[in-house]
Write a protein that holds these residues in place. Structure first.
Motif, short mmCIF file in Angstrom:
data_model
loop_
_atom_site.label_atom_id
_atom_site.label_comp_id
_atom_site.label_asym_id
_atom_site.label_seq_id
_atom_site.Cartn_x
_atom_site.Cartn_y
_atom_site.Cartn_z
N LYS A 144 7.04 3.01 1.70
CA LYS A 144 5.57 3.09 1.67
C LYS A 144 5.03 1.81 1.04
N THR A 145 3.99 1.26 1.60
CA THR A 145 3.32 0.12 0.99
C THR A 145 2.48 0.63 -0.17
N ALA A 146 2.62 0.02 -1.33
CA ALA A 146 1.81 0.40 -2.49
C ALA A 146 0.47 -0.30 -2.40
N LYS A 147 -0.53 0.35 -2.95
CA LYS A 147 -1.84 -0.27 -3.11
C LYS A 147 -1.93 -0.66 -4.57
N ALA A 156 -5.05 -4.43 -3.29
CA ALA A 156 -4.34 -5.09 -2.19
C ALA A 156 -2.98 -4.43 -2.00
N PRO A 157 -2.46 -4.44 -0.77
CA PRO A 157 -1.14 -3.86 -0.52
C PRO A 157 -0.03 -4.77 -1.05
N TRP A 165 4.55 -4.82 -1.37
CA TRP A 165 5.86 -4.23 -1.16
C TRP A 165 6.51 -4.08 -2.53
N LEU A 197 -0.88 1.24 -9.40
CA LEU A 197 -0.37 1.31 -8.03
C LEU A 197 -0.54 2.72 -7.52
N PHE A 226 0.59 5.28 -4.24
CA PHE A 226 1.44 5.57 -3.08
C PHE A 226 0.99 6.92 -2.54
N TYR A 271 11.56 -3.13 3.43
CA TYR A 271 10.44 -3.13 4.37
C TYR A 271 10.78 -3.76 5.72
#
Length: 142
Positions: free
Chosen positions: A19-22, A35-36, A38, A68, A70, A106
């Motif tokens: 999952k890409t973290a914010k 921002a996203p 990895w 962050l 998820f 990723y």
């Protein structure tokens, strides 16, 4: 890290596909920036890299507070929120190692070295989220 009831959050963050973290940081004017990024886990510690001269990097160097997020967007839904302080590392060996580990999550193991070489270079920061507090919930819609 603060513990959730059964600590499933580690598996949630570590599972594949990744999952890409914010990532949320504090801008110079005090406003938030999201921002996203990895990420990977090093034990209980979330690690990621970002450019030193990016808005994320400048914000982290100025004010180390980070958060962050998820989430699993599929019913019954789940999320993990992590708040902590950024510990910045510029050691080239650690940066290259973690950039490669993160890239493998990723982009796949077959491209990990390629992306590790691209992202594990001078001018990048390795960030470890320390003093973290975790809030997590699964089965939100249950």
């Amino acid at each position: 890290m603060a513990e959730t009831e059964d600590n499933w959050w580690r598996e949630f963050i570590a599972e594949l596909p990744a999952k890409t973290a914010k990532l949320a940081v504090v801008r110079k004017d005090g406003s938030p920036h999201v921002a996203p990024v990895w990420v990977a886990l090093d034990g209980d510690t979330i690690v990621f890299n970002t450019g030193k001269d990016s808005l994320k990097g400048k914000s982290i160097l100025r004010d180390g507070r980070v958060a962050l997020s998820f989430d699993d967007e599929r019913p019954p839904f789940a999320f993990v929120l992590v708040r902590g302080r950024a510990e910045v590392i510029e050691d080239p060996d650690q940066l290259r190692h973690w950039a490669t580990v993160i890239a493998g999550r990723y982009m796949g193991e077959d491209r990990a070295e390629e992306y590790g070489a691209r992202n594990g270079v001078p001018g990048e920061l390795l960030v470890r989220v320390v003093d973290a507090k975790v809030t997590a919930q699964r089965g939100v819609a249950d």
